[in-house]
Design an enzyme around this catalytic site. Structure first.
Site, PDB file in Angstrom:
ATOM      1  NE  ARG A   1      34.123  -0.487 -15.920  1.00 22.65           N
ATOM      2  CZ  ARG A   1      33.555   0.526 -15.261  1.00 22.65           C
ATOM      3  NH1 ARG A   1      34.311   1.349 -14.545  1.00 22.65           N
ATOM      4  NH2 ARG A   1      32.269   0.727 -15.300  1.00 22.65           N
TER       5      ARG A   1
ATOM      6  CE1 TYR B   1      35.785   8.481  -9.498  1.00 21.21           C
ATOM      7  CE2 TYR B   1      36.977   9.486  -7.683  1.00 21.21           C
ATOM      8  CZ  TYR B   1      36.544   8.358  -8.366  1.00 21.21           C
ATOM      9  OH  TYR B   1      36.902   7.105  -7.915  1.00 21.21           O
TER      10      TYR B   1
ATOM     11  CG  PHE C   1      27.937  10.152  -5.522  1.00 21.57           C
ATOM     12  CD1 PHE C   1      29.145  10.104  -6.210  1.00 21.57           C
ATOM     13  CD2 PHE C   1      26.781   9.765  -6.196  1.00 21.57           C
ATOM     14  CE1 PHE C   1      29.214   9.672  -7.524  1.00 21.57           C
ATOM     15  CE2 PHE C   1      26.847   9.325  -7.516  1.00 21.57           C
ATOM     16  CZ  PHE C   1      28.068   9.281  -8.189  1.00 21.57           C
TER      17      PHE C   1
ATOM     18  CB  THR D   1      29.499   0.840  -9.523  1.00 20.97           C
ATOM     19  OG1 THR D   1      29.950   1.013 -10.874  1.00 20.97           O
ATOM     20  CG2 THR D   1      29.864   2.075  -8.713  1.00 20.97           C
TER      21      THR D   1
ATOM     22  CG  ASN E   1      33.685   1.454  -5.421  1.00 23.89           C
ATOM     23  OD1 ASN E   1      34.692   2.133  -5.215  1.00 23.89           O
ATOM     24  ND2 ASN E   1      32.881   1.662  -6.439  1.00 23.89           N
TER      25      ASN E   1
ATOM     26  CE  LYS F   1      37.255   4.046  -6.178  1.00 20.97           C
ATOM     27  NZ  LYS F   1      35.795   4.278  -6.179  1.00 20.97           N
TER      28      LYS F   1
ATOM     29  CD  GLU G   1      39.701   7.376 -15.668  1.00 22.78           C
ATOM     30  OE1 GLU G   1      38.551   7.755 -15.370  1.00 22.78           O
ATOM     31  OE2 GLU G   1      40.045   6.179 -15.589  1.00 22.78           O
TER      32      GLU G   1
ATOM     33  CG  HIS H   1      38.564   4.528 -10.987  1.00 18.81           C
ATOM     34  ND1 HIS H   1      37.312   4.958 -11.334  1.00 18.81           N
ATOM     35  CD2 HIS H   1      39.373   4.784 -12.044  1.00 18.81           C
ATOM     36  CE1 HIS H   1      37.362   5.462 -12.569  1.00 18.81           C
ATOM     37  NE2 HIS H   1      38.611   5.380 -13.012  1.00 18.81           N
TER      38      HIS H   1
HETATM   39  P1  CMP Z   1      34.351   4.536  -9.369  1.00 24.00           P
HETATM   40  O1  CMP Z   1      34.466   3.343 -10.243  1.00 24.00           O
HETATM   41  O2  CMP Z   1      35.596   5.093  -8.798  1.00 24.00           O
HETATM   42  O3  CMP Z   1      33.603   5.697 -10.183  1.00 24.00           O
HETATM   43  C1  CMP Z   1      32.784   6.661  -9.580  1.00 24.00           C
HETATM   44  C2  CMP Z   1      32.615   6.417  -8.126  1.00 24.00           C
HETATM   45  O4  CMP Z   1      31.550   7.109  -7.535  1.00 24.00           O
HETATM   46  C3  CMP Z   1      32.274   4.954  -7.910  1.00 24.00           C
HETATM   47  O5  CMP Z   1      33.388   4.152  -8.163  1.00 24.00           O
HETATM   48  C4  CMP Z   1      31.772   4.965  -6.482  1.00 24.00           C
HETATM   49  O6  CMP Z   1      32.820   4.870  -5.550  1.00 24.00           O
HETATM   50  C5  CMP Z   1      31.170   6.362  -6.383  1.00 24.00           C
HETATM   51  N1  CMP Z   1      29.724   6.301  -6.356  1.00 24.00           N
HETATM   52  C6  CMP Z   1      28.909   5.959  -7.343  1.00 24.00           C
HETATM   53  N2  CMP Z   1      27.633   6.004  -6.921  1.00 24.00           N
HETATM   54  C7  CMP Z   1      27.667   6.399  -5.624  1.00 24.00           C
HETATM   55  C8  CMP Z   1      26.676   6.627  -4.655  1.00 24.00           C
HETATM   56  N3  CMP Z   1      25.383   6.472  -4.924  1.00 24.00           N
HETATM   57  N4  CMP Z   1      27.070   6.999  -3.427  1.00 24.00           N
HETATM   58  C9  CMP Z   1      28.388   7.170  -3.159  1.00 24.00           C
HETATM   59  N5  CMP Z   1      29.378   6.972  -4.053  1.00 24.00           N
HETATM   60  C10 CMP Z   1      29.017   6.572  -5.268  1.00 24.00           C
END
Ligand code: CMP
Length: 143
Positions: free
Chosen positions: A85, A49, A57, A91, A112, A9, A126, A115
């Site tokens: 994973r 997404y 969010f 996450t 984070n 990201k 995807e 993905h």
């Molecule tokens: P990702 O694995 O890309 O899949 C969904 C994304 O949503 C996740 O990583 C986080 O970056 C984001 N995400 C999930 N929960 C939250 C949250 N509570 N607040 C902000 N971002 C979130």
């Protein structure tokens, strides 16, 4: 052979973590079959997404993922979806185990770093969303 979609990201790219992250998957033994740097459109991000569309969010997530360069990748190997994973970690980086990418390199759930597809159906969807067939290279390591 199984394939998964991974995306570094904008925070991972901006923090200079691209080689560190790619290196972890290479060292593990998986095969890189697709790789590109792009700034995703809003349409692509919203499709990617889509499952989170109703979450509070969602708008912030789409804003963030479209805010800068993303390294989109397809990796191949036995069990690569689940294994990637595990290498990525939980996450929320605050809950991710040390030794994982998020556990070692991140602290913020909204930033984070990477993905990874969570299941075979998602991986297939995807990979097709982010890559055209001709952008993927079919090759097998000989060592
Ligand atoms: P990702 O694995 O890309 O899949 C969904 C994304 O949503 C996740 O990583 C986080 O970056 C984001 N995400 C999930 N929960 C939250 C949250 N509570 N607040 C902000 N971002 C979130």
């Amino acid at each position: 052979m199984e394939r998964t979609f991974l995306a570094i990201k904008p925070d991972g790219v901006q923090r200079g973590l691209v080689s560190e992250i790619i290196g972890r998957f290479e060292k593990k033994g998986f095969t890189l079959v697709g790789l590109k740097l792009l700034q995703p459109s809003r349409e692509l991000a919203e499709q990617h997404y889509d499952v989170h569309r109703e979450r509070p969010f969602f708008a912030g997530l789409v804003d963030f993922i479209t805010s800068g360069p993303v390294v989109a990748m397809v990796w191949e190997g036995e069990g690569v979806i689940a294994s990637a994973r595990k290498l990525i970690g939980a996450t929320n980086p605050l809950n991710a185990e040390p030794g994982t990418i998020r556990g070692d390199l991140g602290i913020n759930i909204g930033r984070n770093i990477i993905h990874g597809s969570d299941a075979p159906e998602t991986a297939q969807k995807e990979v097709a969303l982010w890559f055209k067939d001709e952008e993927l290279v079919n090759w097998q390591p000989t060592v």
